[in-house]
Design a protein around this motif. Sequence first.
Motif, PDB file in Angstrom:
ATOM      1  N   ILE A 153       4.017  -7.224   0.219  1.00 57.23           N
ATOM      2  CA  ILE A 153       3.428  -7.890  -1.258  1.00 57.23           C
ATOM      3  C   ILE A 153       3.954  -6.954  -2.382  1.00 57.23           C
ATOM      4  CG2 ILE A 153       1.490  -8.472  -2.631  1.00 57.23           C
ATOM      5  CD1 ILE A 153      -0.104  -8.584   0.212  1.00 57.23           C
ATOM      6  N   THR A 154       4.768  -7.681  -3.389  1.00 55.60           N
ATOM      7  CA  THR A 154       5.146  -6.629  -4.279  1.00 55.60           C
ATOM      8  C   THR A 154       4.505  -6.592  -5.588  1.00 55.60           C
ATOM      9  OG1 THR A 154       6.733  -8.427  -5.195  1.00 55.60           O
ATOM     10  CG2 THR A 154       7.586  -7.211  -3.522  1.00 55.60           C
ATOM     11  N   ASN A 155       3.928  -7.916  -5.771  1.00 54.31           N
ATOM     12  CA  ASN A 155       3.124  -7.768  -7.351  1.00 54.31           C
ATOM     13  C   ASN A 155       1.681  -8.745  -7.069  1.00 54.31           C
ATOM     14  OD1 ASN A 155       4.186  -9.906 -10.310  1.00 54.31           O
ATOM     15  ND2 ASN A 155       2.747  -7.934  -9.982  1.00 54.31           N
ATOM     16  N   PRO A 156       0.894  -7.925  -6.411  1.00 51.48           N
ATOM     17  CA  PRO A 156      -0.290  -8.582  -6.019  1.00 51.48           C
ATOM     18  C   PRO A 156      -1.311  -9.433  -7.172  1.00 51.48           C
ATOM     19  CG  PRO A 156      -0.585  -6.095  -5.631  1.00 51.48           C
ATOM     20  CD  PRO A 156       0.747  -6.619  -6.057  1.00 51.48           C
ATOM     21  N   MET A 157      -0.812  -8.771  -8.533  1.00 50.71           N
ATOM     22  CA  MET A 157      -1.829  -9.511  -9.625  1.00 50.71           C
ATOM     23  C   MET A 157      -1.360 -11.183  -9.496  1.00 50.71           C
ATOM     24  SD  MET A 157      -1.401  -6.512 -12.742  1.00 50.71           S
ATOM     25  CE  MET A 157      -2.134  -8.127 -13.742  1.00 50.71           C
ATOM     26  N   ASN A 158      -0.111 -11.263  -9.019  1.00 52.20           N
ATOM     27  CA  ASN A 158       0.518 -12.857  -9.186  1.00 52.20           C
ATOM     28  C   ASN A 158       0.948 -13.312  -8.076  1.00 52.20           C
ATOM     29  OD1 ASN A 158       0.653 -12.484 -12.181  1.00 52.20           O
ATOM     30  ND2 ASN A 158       2.080 -11.024 -12.099  1.00 52.20           N
ATOM     31  N   CYS A 159      -0.127 -13.180  -7.131  1.00 45.61           N
ATOM     32  CA  CYS A 159      -0.183 -13.830  -5.850  1.00 45.61           C
ATOM     33  C   CYS A 159      -1.349 -14.248  -5.247  1.00 45.61           C
ATOM     34  CB  CYS A 159       0.983 -13.260  -4.897  1.00 45.61           C
ATOM     35  SG  CYS A 159       0.044 -11.846  -3.921  1.00 45.61           S
ATOM     36  N   PRO A 160      -1.399 -15.204  -4.624  1.00 40.80           N
ATOM     37  CA  PRO A 160      -2.846 -15.517  -4.033  1.00 40.80           C
ATOM     38  C   PRO A 160      -3.753 -14.546  -3.367  1.00 40.80           C
ATOM     39  CG  PRO A 160      -1.444 -17.354  -3.621  1.00 40.80           C
ATOM     40  CD  PRO A 160      -0.521 -16.484  -4.049  1.00 40.80           C
ATOM     41  N   TRP A 161      -3.108 -13.902  -2.253  1.00 36.90           N
ATOM     42  CA  TRP A 161      -3.522 -12.715  -1.727  1.00 36.90           C
ATOM     43  C   TRP A 161      -4.197 -11.814  -2.554  1.00 36.90           C
ATOM     44  CZ3 TRP A 161       0.552 -11.817   2.638  1.00 36.90           C
ATOM     45  CH2 TRP A 161       0.464 -12.910   3.800  1.00 36.90           C
ATOM     46  N   TRP A 169      -6.568  -4.442 -12.980  1.00 38.15           N
ATOM     47  CA  TRP A 169      -5.704  -4.543 -11.691  1.00 38.15           C
ATOM     48  C   TRP A 169      -4.379  -3.901 -11.637  1.00 38.15           C
ATOM     49  CZ3 TRP A 169      -5.947 -10.436 -10.529  1.00 38.15           C
ATOM     50  CH2 TRP A 169      -7.254 -11.295 -10.378  1.00 38.15           C
ATOM     51  N   ARG A 170      -4.002  -3.232 -13.097  1.00 39.75           N
ATOM     52  CA  ARG A 170      -2.367  -3.019 -13.270  1.00 39.75           C
ATOM     53  C   ARG A 170      -2.212  -1.791 -12.568  1.00 39.75           C
ATOM     54  NH1 ARG A 170       0.371  -5.388 -17.265  1.00 39.75           N
ATOM     55  NH2 ARG A 170       1.388  -3.409 -17.722  1.00 39.75           N
ATOM     56  N   GLU A 171      -3.213  -0.969 -12.433  1.00 45.01           N
ATOM     57  CA  GLU A 171      -3.230   0.470 -11.802  1.00 45.01           C
ATOM     58  C   GLU A 171      -3.119   0.163 -10.275  1.00 45.01           C
ATOM     59  OE1 GLU A 171      -7.240   2.899 -12.102  1.00 45.01           O
ATOM     60  OE2 GLU A 171      -7.308   1.171 -13.579  1.00 45.01           O
ATOM     61  N   TRP A 172      -3.241  -0.995  -9.495  1.00 45.28           N
ATOM     62  CA  TRP A 172      -3.053  -0.928  -8.149  1.00 45.28           C
ATOM     63  C   TRP A 172      -1.711  -2.102  -7.577  1.00 45.28           C
ATOM     64  CZ3 TRP A 172      -5.252   2.534  -5.513  1.00 45.28           C
ATOM     65  CH2 TRP A 172      -6.529   3.000  -6.257  1.00 45.28           C
ATOM     66  N   ASP A 173      -1.059  -2.320  -8.936  1.00 45.16           N
ATOM     67  CA  ASP A 173       0.154  -3.146  -8.469  1.00 45.16           C
ATOM     68  C   ASP A 173       1.393  -2.547  -8.623  1.00 45.16           C
ATOM     69  OD1 ASP A 173       2.084  -5.207  -9.204  1.00 45.16           O
ATOM     70  OD2 ASP A 173       0.846  -6.655  -9.339  1.00 45.16           O
ATOM     71  N   ALA A 174       2.186  -2.216  -7.675  1.00 45.51           N
ATOM     72  CA  ALA A 174       3.466  -1.562  -7.563  1.00 45.51           C
ATOM     73  C   ALA A 174       4.411  -1.968  -8.636  1.00 45.51           C
ATOM     74  CB  ALA A 174       4.017  -1.920  -6.110  1.00 45.51           C
ATOM     75  N   SER A 175       4.555  -3.462  -8.858  1.00 42.01           N
ATOM     76  CA  SER A 175       5.816  -3.880  -9.964  1.00 42.01           C
ATOM     77  C   SER A 175       5.168  -3.386 -11.241  1.00 42.01           C
ATOM     78  CB  SER A 175       5.955  -5.330  -9.675  1.00 42.01           C
ATOM     79  OG  SER A 175       6.502  -5.445  -8.564  1.00 42.01           O
ATOM     80  N   VAL A 176       3.906  -2.943 -11.313  1.00 39.80           N
ATOM     81  CA  VAL A 176       3.505  -2.697 -12.889  1.00 39.80           C
ATOM     82  C   VAL A 176       3.618  -1.056 -12.847  1.00 39.80           C
ATOM     83  CG1 VAL A 176       1.604  -2.618 -14.403  1.00 39.80           C
ATOM     84  CG2 VAL A 176       1.885  -4.505 -13.199  1.00 39.80           C
ATOM     85  N   LEU A 177       3.089  -0.280 -11.836  1.00 37.55           N
ATOM     86  CA  LEU A 177       3.086   1.134 -11.651  1.00 37.55           C
ATOM     87  C   LEU A 177       4.579   1.511 -11.736  1.00 37.55           C
ATOM     88  CD1 LEU A 177       0.497   1.743  -8.654  1.00 37.55           C
ATOM     89  CD2 LEU A 177       0.316   1.948 -11.314  1.00 37.55           C
ATOM     90  N   GLY A 219       0.942  -1.210  -0.088  1.00 39.91           N
ATOM     91  CA  GLY A 219       0.106   0.005  -0.070  1.00 39.91           C
ATOM     92  C   GLY A 219       0.710   1.201   0.024  1.00 39.91           C
ATOM     93  N   ALA A 220       2.141   1.293   0.667  1.00 34.66           N
ATOM     94  CA  ALA A 220       2.729   2.356   0.813  1.00 34.66           C
ATOM     95  C   ALA A 220       3.559   2.672  -0.553  1.00 34.66           C
ATOM     96  CB  ALA A 220       3.675   2.222   1.848  1.00 34.66           C
ATOM     97  N   LEU A 221       4.129   1.514  -1.093  1.00 37.41           N
ATOM     98  CA  LEU A 221       4.494   1.685  -2.471  1.00 37.41           C
ATOM     99  C   LEU A 221       3.512   2.313  -3.555  1.00 37.41           C
ATOM    100  CD1 LEU A 221       6.452  -1.572  -2.677  1.00 37.41           C
ATOM    101  CD2 LEU A 221       7.545   0.663  -1.857  1.00 37.41           C
ATOM    102  N   VAL A 222       2.434   1.690  -3.424  1.00 44.16           N
ATOM    103  CA  VAL A 222       1.375   2.348  -4.468  1.00 44.16           C
ATOM    104  C   VAL A 222       0.840   3.777  -4.223  1.00 44.16           C
ATOM    105  CG1 VAL A 222      -0.971   1.783  -5.240  1.00 44.16           C
ATOM    106  CG2 VAL A 222       0.329   0.077  -4.994  1.00 44.16           C
TER     107      VAL A 222
END
Length: 281
Positions: free
Chosen positions: A176-184, A200-208, A155-158
């Motif tokens: 969590i670094t890449n929530p699009m690609n983990c179960p949580w 989902w991409r606009e809420w994923d730090a590793s994409v943003l 959340g802080a990164l995003v």
Amino acid sequence: MTLENLSCQKSFGGWLKRYRHRSRTLACDMTFAVYLPPQAEQGGALPVLYWLSGLTCTDENFMQKAGAQRVAAELGLVIVAPDTSPRGADVPGDPDGAWDFGLGAGFYLNATEAPWSRHYRMHDYVVEELPALVEASFPVSDARGISGHSMGGHGALVCALRNPGRYRSVSAFAPITNPMNCPWGEKAFSRYLGEERARWREWDASVLIADAKERLPLLVDQGDRDDFLATQLKPEALEAAARAAGHPLTLRTQPGYDHSYYFIASFIEDHLRHHAAALAG
Ligand SMILES: N[C@@H](CCC(=O)N[C@@H](CSC=O)C(=O)NCC(=O)O)C(=O)O
């Protein structure tokens, strides 16, 4: 905006206080904690660190377990810890009563799907409503840093990546670094944002990070004995994304540490000094 004081304890010469208020953004009552160092009584406006906690937490976990108050008192740093989701009788939670979605698991995003979209707007609450309230109510400046743990580390990164100019410093513990690609993340995003993965991409730090408008340096600590490391956190995803984007990242692997607040307490001083140095500038 009315603040109801719930508790007040003296700590390292400053004050740890909890407040309840009505949140317009979340359409429910919310509780947050604030640590006011001794310098808050000397006049002037102090820098603020916003701390975002992880799954299952409330505003209390960090203040009770991280041991941040001694160094925050030395540095003259205010710390604000919000809750991790909207709460209340009419706020829906996980239909199965699980701990990784819904109450205590707001993922610091703005939900778009019913029934979540009415209350689950933690991004706007953390980035806009809460700072406005804090800055109107306490002797703080607009020098803001943001940090957090696990779901809250992400959340802080995003929050920092989506809001250039809003924060002067950012760090995370075991995010969590890449929530699009983990179960949580897949569970939360499919419900809060719908099944269309492109959204989902606009809420994923590793994409943003690829298109970030500001290259604020990231400080990340990760324990190598963390039970969630390989399945949920995947720091290598953030490392690869930062390298590809040329984004400054200090990723420290801490041998022997797990996912708990014992890990956070071991390194919180480094993070507080990192934030205080950036916020003083
Ligand atoms: N079911 C367990 C595990 C939940 C847990 O480990 N929560 C972490 C954050 S995980 C990612 O966001 C946490 O901070 N727990 C609170 C604490 O004070 O340690 C459980 O319910 O504990």
